[in-house]
Scaffold this motif. Structure first.
Motif, PDB file in Angstrom:
ATOM      1  N   ALA A 172       0.834  -1.209   0.000  1.00  0.00           N
ATOM      2  CA  ALA A 172       0.000   0.000   0.000  1.00  0.00           C
ATOM      3  C   ALA A 172       0.865   1.254   0.000  1.00  0.00           C
ATOM      4  CB  ALA A 172      -0.934  -0.015   1.205  1.00  0.00           C
ATOM      5  N   LEU A 173       1.905   1.262   0.834  1.00  0.00           N
ATOM      6  CA  LEU A 173       2.772   2.432   0.890  1.00  0.00           C
ATOM      7  C   LEU A 173       3.548   2.613  -0.418  1.00  0.00           C
ATOM      8  CD1 LEU A 173       3.784   4.690   2.739  1.00  0.00           C
ATOM      9  CD2 LEU A 173       5.602   3.156   3.520  1.00  0.00           C
ATOM     10  N   SER A 174       4.000   1.520  -1.004  1.00  0.00           N
ATOM     11  CA  SER A 174       4.719   1.603  -2.281  1.00  0.00           C
ATOM     12  C   SER A 174       3.830   2.192  -3.370  1.00  0.00           C
ATOM     13  CB  SER A 174       5.209   0.210  -2.701  1.00  0.00           C
ATOM     14  OG  SER A 174       6.085  -0.335  -1.744  1.00  0.00           O
ATOM     15  N   GLN A 175       2.570   1.778  -3.385  1.00  0.00           N
ATOM     16  CA  GLN A 175       1.645   2.293  -4.386  1.00  0.00           C
ATOM     17  C   GLN A 175       1.500   3.809  -4.268  1.00  0.00           C
ATOM     18  OE1 GLN A 175       0.188   0.735  -6.851  1.00  0.00           O
ATOM     19  NE2 GLN A 175      -0.996   2.516  -7.544  1.00  0.00           N
ATOM     20  N   LEU A 176       1.388   4.317  -3.028  1.00  0.00           N
ATOM     21  CA  LEU A 176       1.219   5.761  -2.826  1.00  0.00           C
ATOM     22  C   LEU A 176       2.480   6.531  -3.222  1.00  0.00           C
ATOM     23  CD1 LEU A 176      -0.650   5.936   0.604  1.00  0.00           C
ATOM     24  CD2 LEU A 176      -1.581   6.428  -1.656  1.00  0.00           C
ATOM     25  N   VAL A 177       3.611   6.100  -2.714  1.00  0.00           N
ATOM     26  CA  VAL A 177       4.844   6.871  -2.886  1.00  0.00           C
ATOM     27  C   VAL A 177       5.314   6.849  -4.328  1.00  0.00           C
ATOM     28  CG1 VAL A 177       7.264   7.036  -2.209  1.00  0.00           C
ATOM     29  CG2 VAL A 177       5.521   6.549  -0.493  1.00  0.00           C
ATOM     30  N   PHE A 178       5.413   5.658  -4.912  1.00  0.00           N
ATOM     31  CA  PHE A 178       6.023   5.567  -6.240  1.00  0.00           C
ATOM     32  C   PHE A 178       5.082   6.037  -7.340  1.00  0.00           C
ATOM     33  CE2 PHE A 178       8.572   2.379  -3.846  1.00  0.00           C
ATOM     34  CZ  PHE A 178       9.771   3.054  -3.929  1.00  0.00           C
ATOM     35  N   SER A 179       3.764   5.957  -7.122  1.00  0.00           N
ATOM     36  CA  SER A 179       2.843   6.546  -8.100  1.00  0.00           C
ATOM     37  C   SER A 179       2.958   8.069  -8.058  1.00  0.00           C
ATOM     38  CB  SER A 179       1.409   6.103  -7.812  1.00  0.00           C
ATOM     39  OG  SER A 179       0.989   6.537  -6.515  1.00  0.00           O
ATOM     40  N   ALA A 180       3.157   8.650  -6.857  1.00  0.00           N
ATOM     41  CA  ALA A 180       3.343  10.097  -6.756  1.00  0.00           C
ATOM     42  C   ALA A 180       4.643  10.514  -7.443  1.00  0.00           C
ATOM     43  CB  ALA A 180       3.358  10.525  -5.291  1.00  0.00           C
ATOM     44  N   ILE A 181       5.703   9.755  -7.254  1.00  0.00           N
ATOM     45  CA  ILE A 181       6.976  10.077  -7.911  1.00  0.00           C
ATOM     46  C   ILE A 181       6.828   9.958  -9.425  1.00  0.00           C
ATOM     47  CG2 ILE A 181       9.368   9.347  -8.190  1.00  0.00           C
ATOM     48  CD1 ILE A 181       9.382   8.506  -5.286  1.00  0.00           C
ATOM     49  N   ALA A 182       6.134   8.933  -9.881  1.00  0.00           N
ATOM     50  CA  ALA A 182       5.936   8.758 -11.321  1.00  0.00           C
ATOM     51  C   ALA A 182       5.140   9.917 -11.913  1.00  0.00           C
ATOM     52  CB  ALA A 182       5.236   7.430 -11.588  1.00  0.00           C
ATOM     53  N   GLN A 183       4.076  10.349 -11.207  1.00  0.00           N
ATOM     54  CA  GLN A 183       3.263  11.469 -11.706  1.00  0.00           C
ATOM     55  C   GLN A 183       4.067  12.762 -11.713  1.00  0.00           C
ATOM     56  OE1 GLN A 183       0.098  11.169 -13.018  1.00  0.00           O
ATOM     57  NE2 GLN A 183       0.576  13.249 -13.686  1.00  0.00           N
ATOM     58  N   ALA A 184       4.875  12.977 -10.670  1.00  0.00           N
ATOM     59  CA  ALA A 184       5.723  14.168 -10.628  1.00  0.00           C
ATOM     60  C   ALA A 184       6.728  14.165 -11.776  1.00  0.00           C
ATOM     61  CB  ALA A 184       6.450  14.238  -9.279  1.00  0.00           C
ATOM     62  N   ALA A 185       7.307  13.005 -12.064  1.00  0.00           N
ATOM     63  CA  ALA A 185       8.248  12.909 -13.179  1.00  0.00           C
ATOM     64  C   ALA A 185       7.556  13.181 -14.504  1.00  0.00           C
ATOM     65  CB  ALA A 185       8.902  11.530 -13.188  1.00  0.00           C
ATOM     66  N   SER A 186       6.338  12.672 -14.656  1.00  0.00           N
ATOM     67  CA  SER A 186       5.586  12.908 -15.896  1.00  0.00           C
ATOM     68  C   SER A 186       5.260  14.386 -16.070  1.00  0.00           C
ATOM     69  CB  SER A 186       4.309  12.072 -15.875  1.00  0.00           C
ATOM     70  OG  SER A 186       3.526  12.335 -17.025  1.00  0.00           O
ATOM     71  N   ASP A 187       4.794  15.040 -14.999  1.00  0.00           N
ATOM     72  CA  ASP A 187       4.473  16.460 -15.081  1.00  0.00           C
ATOM     73  C   ASP A 187       5.722  17.294 -15.343  1.00  0.00           C
ATOM     74  OD1 ASP A 187       1.870  15.791 -14.626  1.00  0.00           O
ATOM     75  OD2 ASP A 187       1.845  16.399 -12.516  1.00  0.00           O
ATOM     76  N   SER A 188       6.828  16.940 -14.698  1.00  0.00           N
ATOM     77  CA  SER A 188       8.075  17.686 -14.896  1.00  0.00           C
ATOM     78  C   SER A 188       8.536  17.587 -16.342  1.00  0.00           C
ATOM     79  CB  SER A 188       9.149  17.153 -13.954  1.00  0.00           C
ATOM     80  OG  SER A 188      10.396  17.767 -14.195  1.00  0.00           O
ATOM     81  N   LEU A 189       8.446  16.386 -16.909  1.00  0.00           N
ATOM     82  CA  LEU A 189       8.859  16.220 -18.299  1.00  0.00           C
ATOM     83  C   LEU A 189       7.936  16.962 -19.251  1.00  0.00           C
ATOM     84  CD1 LEU A 189      10.810  14.793 -20.254  1.00  0.00           C
ATOM     85  CD2 LEU A 189       9.233  12.851 -20.275  1.00  0.00           C
ATOM     86  N   ALA A 190       6.623  16.978 -18.955  1.00  0.00           N
ATOM     87  CA  ALA A 190       5.668  17.643 -19.834  1.00  0.00           C
ATOM     88  C   ALA A 190       5.843  19.150 -19.838  1.00  0.00           C
ATOM     89  CB  ALA A 190       4.241  17.277 -19.413  1.00  0.00           C
ATOM     90  N   VAL A 191       6.186  19.727 -18.685  1.00  0.00           N
ATOM     91  CA  VAL A 191       6.271  21.185 -18.580  1.00  0.00           C
ATOM     92  C   VAL A 191       7.686  21.689 -18.857  1.00  0.00           C
ATOM     93  CG1 VAL A 191       5.961  23.156 -17.036  1.00  0.00           C
ATOM     94  CG2 VAL A 191       4.347  21.245 -16.959  1.00  0.00           C
ATOM     95  N   PHE A 192       8.689  21.008 -18.304  1.00  0.00           N
ATOM     96  CA  PHE A 192      10.048  21.534 -18.359  1.00  0.00           C
ATOM     97  C   PHE A 192      10.957  20.764 -19.311  1.00  0.00           C
ATOM     98  CE2 PHE A 192       8.259  22.553 -14.235  1.00  0.00           C
ATOM     99  CZ  PHE A 192       8.526  23.905 -14.111  1.00  0.00           C
ATOM    100  N   GLY A 193      10.476  19.645 -19.857  1.00  0.00           N
ATOM    101  CA  GLY A 193      11.317  18.871 -20.759  1.00  0.00           C
ATOM    102  C   GLY A 193      12.454  18.204 -20.011  1.00  0.00           C
ATOM    103  N   ASP A 194      13.550  18.005 -20.709  1.00  0.00           N
ATOM    104  CA  ASP A 194      14.697  17.327 -20.094  1.00  0.00           C
ATOM    105  C   ASP A 194      15.841  18.287 -19.814  1.00  0.00           C
ATOM    106  OD1 ASP A 194      15.299  17.873 -22.682  1.00  0.00           O
ATOM    107  OD2 ASP A 194      16.079  15.874 -23.185  1.00  0.00           O
TER     108      ASP A 194
END
Length: 775
Positions: A281-303
């Motif tokens: 349960a904790l892994s699902q919360l933490v790593f899904s949040a990290i994945a979403q943050a990485a996706s948003d960062s790439l979409a807005v700021f690129g690499d």
């Protein structure tokens, strides 16, 4: 991302050979060897051809394997270097961003001062022109310019109100467009001088103030828990367009952090909850949040490197916090209780979720492995300690009788079936060895995370230590082991039941040899990556895996066998001492028994000496018992007989008191004594050869002993070959002794009198002994 770039920059830096992880300066010889690679016109193909022309296929394959190992080691070192320098890189990036902000402020101040200076100069110039201008044409131009300036000034007066309305109605896109329009008009007014200096200054101030208000409004919206998904990305993107990219990226990461912190409030671990469920349960919360943050960062700021590096540092920090929670609420209790399977399952669940982030360019599994490793090592050590203590407790009551596994555990022994066999292998062991084997098999049931955490080596080493402790118990079970001054390990303090009979003592060897040769290596194969990948079920992969087994496992098996060799040596030493010495400390094997033979009148009845008869009888008994216990492992029984025979003969060879009496007196060795000694040695060669445990080493030691006795007799001035019978006579006596001692009756040669060796003396028949003695 910054990961790849920093990795490439570090990898491009030349360094010396790595030893223990530390770079060393290259030696002058290495510098000379590297000169060929620094030439401007270096041809790699020609260099490779010149080096490989003299290499055969095996050497080329070995070179390729070596280069692949270097490649993997280089990649691992590069990855560690990148992670080690992330914080320094981010700190430098933030300092650069701060410096850019200060430079921007200075530029704005300089622009304001320049505008004021230009405004003052333009005002003076316009006054001078108006004073000196004449005619209707000049008046028309002045009216036209006044009309143009009034329109722009009117717009500039209304512009702040328009921005206020857009900000109040949160029309972000229109506000951004209005700010851009104001910037363009301001630049045009400065260039064409269509606005007065106070108007330009007022317009510039209005743009700056409303830009800051919009930035604060966007930052406040991004921090709201209700702002998610598209709205969050839009707010952050707008903030970036305003020129505040670092703040926008930080706000994006903070928003995702606040969101999963809020979601974690509903996750309450308890002492009765299942550790794997909490970890999942904790892994699902933490790593899904990290994945979403990485996706948003790439979409807005690129690499962009600065933002990518900040994302990596933030993700690493969240992963470390996650690992601490898992250790506190799930791993610590399992590790302390020795629950290796529960601890391994928690680690496997966490790694499974974490590995999904690799698609986003985030390799965070090494961070988890580093933090989880101490807890898993604690569980591993506690598990091994439990195996050792449980086995030691059973050894105190073990009757050292070999039996098949108990009915309740026979099904588990199917996993021990030899490869390619269709039936289950049922090992015969004593009760403590059965317990040891079953606990080891359970121990290796779930070992996947141990490999991924690079704990395969410590696992094998720990199991080797536990097996060594068990073999020490077996050594202490030998009746004479407690008197051995060299056995000072901790197992001496543990109670163990004595193995009184030869059958019980050989059962000790059967336990150790079966565990070391078959059961433990087969269990350890579960640490093989091929086994975990499912290669155990593919017959086409079995043979290559058996041939290319990992070198550390082969070395581990050899170390197991050396531990068993220690038990076998203790067994042989005890039985050799029982043969040689009496209970009162006297010896059955002395020089006196040969020197005193020549004092009698009658010629003795030729037969091997009693000690060698007893050695033959003991070897026969051990061979019979070992044949029943070492079914399918006759080689180990042969080694046991060979080692026991060597122990007795080596003791005779190294007994300096025996040879001092033979070579220096007080009485010289006579003809009958030499013949008896020669017969005893030939008897040992004869029965060990028939039993197929006559090693080259044993044969050579016996020949050296015979040669030394012959030389001692020759020192008396008598030719030894003149009194020694033919080789066939000794062989016949030895064979007759074997027949009589085994109950098969006498086997006589009708033409030869076995009790008259002097009647068949022939110096020429002793060619083998003579040639050996001359050498």
């Amino acid at each position: 991302m910054a990961t790849a770039k920093s990795s490439r920059s570090r990898a491009a830096t030349p360094s010396g050979p790595l030893k223990g992880g530390n770079a060393q300066e290259p030696s002058p010889q290495l510098e000379e060897k590297l000169e060929v690679f620094r030439k401007e016109h270096f041809d790699p193909d020609a260099f490779f051809q010149s080096k490989c022309q003299t290499m055969n296929e095996k050497e080329i394959r070995h070179l390729c394997s070596y280069l692949l190992d270097l490649k993997r080691a280089s990649a691992e070192e590069m990855r560690r270097s990148v992670y080690a320098n992330y914080k320094s890189f981010i700190r430098t990036s933030k300092e650069i961003s701060d410096l850019e902000g200060e430079l921007l402020s200075i530029r704005n101040l300089l622009s304001t001062q320049a505008a004021l200076i230009h405004g003052l100069s333009d005002g003076v110039h316009v006054d001078s022109l108006s004073t000196g201008s004449e005619g209707p044409g000049a008046k028309d131009v002045s009216n036209f310019e006044d009309r143009e300036q009034s329109d722009i000034e009117k717009w500039s007066v209304e512009y702040p109100d328009v921005l206020d309305v857009l900000l109040a109605e949160r029309r972000v896109d229109e506000a951004l467009a209005a700010l851009d329009e104001g910037e363009n008009i301001l630049a045009e007014a400065k260039e064409k001088k269509t606005l007065s200096s106070p108007a330009i200054s007022s317009l510039q101030t209005a743009i700056s103030e409303h830009r800051q208000k919009l930035a604060d409004q966007l930052a406040e919206a991004a921090c709201q828990p209700s702002t998610r998904g598209v709205e969050l990305r839009a707010a952050v993107s707008a903030l970036k367009k305003l020129g505040d990219g670092p703040r926008a990226h930080t706000l994006l990461l903070d928003a995702h952090y606040q969101r999963f912190q809020y979601n974690m409030q509903s996750l309450r671990p308890s002492s009765t909850s299942y550790g794997g469920a909490y970890t999942a349960a904790l892994s699902q919360l933490v790593f899904s949040a990290i994945a979403q943050a990485a996706s948003d960062s790439l979409a807005v700021f690129g690499d962009e490197p600065a933002y990518s590096s900040e994302l990596v540092v933030w993700s690493t920090k969240q992963t470390e916090s996650f690992a601490l929670l898992v250790k506190r609420h799930a791993l610590s209790s399992s590790a302390a209780a020795g629950g290796l399977r529960a601890a391994a399952e928690c680690v496997q669940i966490a790694l499974g979720h974490c590995s999904l982030l690799e698609a986003c360019g985030l390799a965070l599994c090494p961070v988890l492995l580093k933090l989880f490793r101490p807890s898993v090592e604690q569980a591993l050590n506690a598990n091994l300690k439990r195996i050792e203590e449980s086995t030691a407790a059973l050894a105190a009551a073990d009757d050292w009788v070999l039996t098949y596994p108990p009915a309740g555990t026979r099904s588990s022994s199917r996993s021990n079936a030899p490869l390619g066999s269709g039936i289950a292998f049922q090992p015969k062991l004593s009760s403590s060895a059965h317990r040891f084997n079953s606990m080891v098999q359970d121990f290796f049931e779930d070992v996947g995370p141990l490999l991924s955490m690079q704990l395969g080596g410590p696992t094998l080493e720990g199991l080797l230590q536990v097996f060594t402790s068990y073999v020490s118990l077996l050594i202490n079970a030998l009746p004479g082991a407690m008197e051995d001054e060299g056995n000072f390990d901790d197992s001496r303090n543990k109670i163990v039941r004595m193995a009184e009979t030869e059958a019980q003592q050989i059962a000790l060897l059967a336990n150790a040899s079966l565990l070391a040769d078959e059961l433990l290596p087969r269990a350890a194969m579960k640490l093989s990556p091929l086994y975990l990948a499912g290669g155990k079920d593919d017959p086409r992969k079995r043979a290559p895996d058996r041939q290319n087994r990992q070198p550390e496992q082969r070395e581990w098996k050899r170390r197991l066998q050396r531990v068993v060799d220690g038990l076998r040596d203790s067994f042989c030493r005890q039985h050799a001492l029982d043969l040689i010495f009496t209970e009162d400390g006297d010896t059955h094997l002395s020089a006196e028994m040969y020197i005193s033979m020549d004092g009698g009148v009658e010629e003795p009845e030729w037969f091997p000496s009693p000690i060698f008869q007893e050695l033959f009888a003991k070897l026969n008994r051990i061979s019979s018992i070992a044949a029943d216990m070492f079914v399918g492992r006759e080689r180990f029984a042969t080694l046991l007989l060979m080692r026991l025979t060597e122990t007795v003969i080596l003791w005779l060879s190294d007994d300096q008191t025996f040879w001092d009496d033979i070579e220096e007196g007080p009485k010289p060795l006579g003809p009958l004594g030499l013949q008896q000694f020669y017969l005893d040695m030939e008897f040992v060669i004869h029965f060990s050869s028939q039993g197929r445990y006559l090693s080259r080493h044993l044969h050579q030691v016996i020949k050296d002993i015979i040669s030394r006795a012959i030389n001692a007799f020759a020192a008396t001035g008598i030719d030894p070959y003149s009194i020694l019978p033919e080789d066939d006579w000794f062989a016949d006596i030895a064979q007759d002794a074997i027949n009589r001692l085994t109950g098969r009756g006498r086997s006589m040669n009708g033409d030869r009198d076995l009790n008259s060796p002097t009647a068949s003396v022939s110096a020429q028949s002793m060619s083998s002994i003579r040639s050996h003695g001359s050498s």
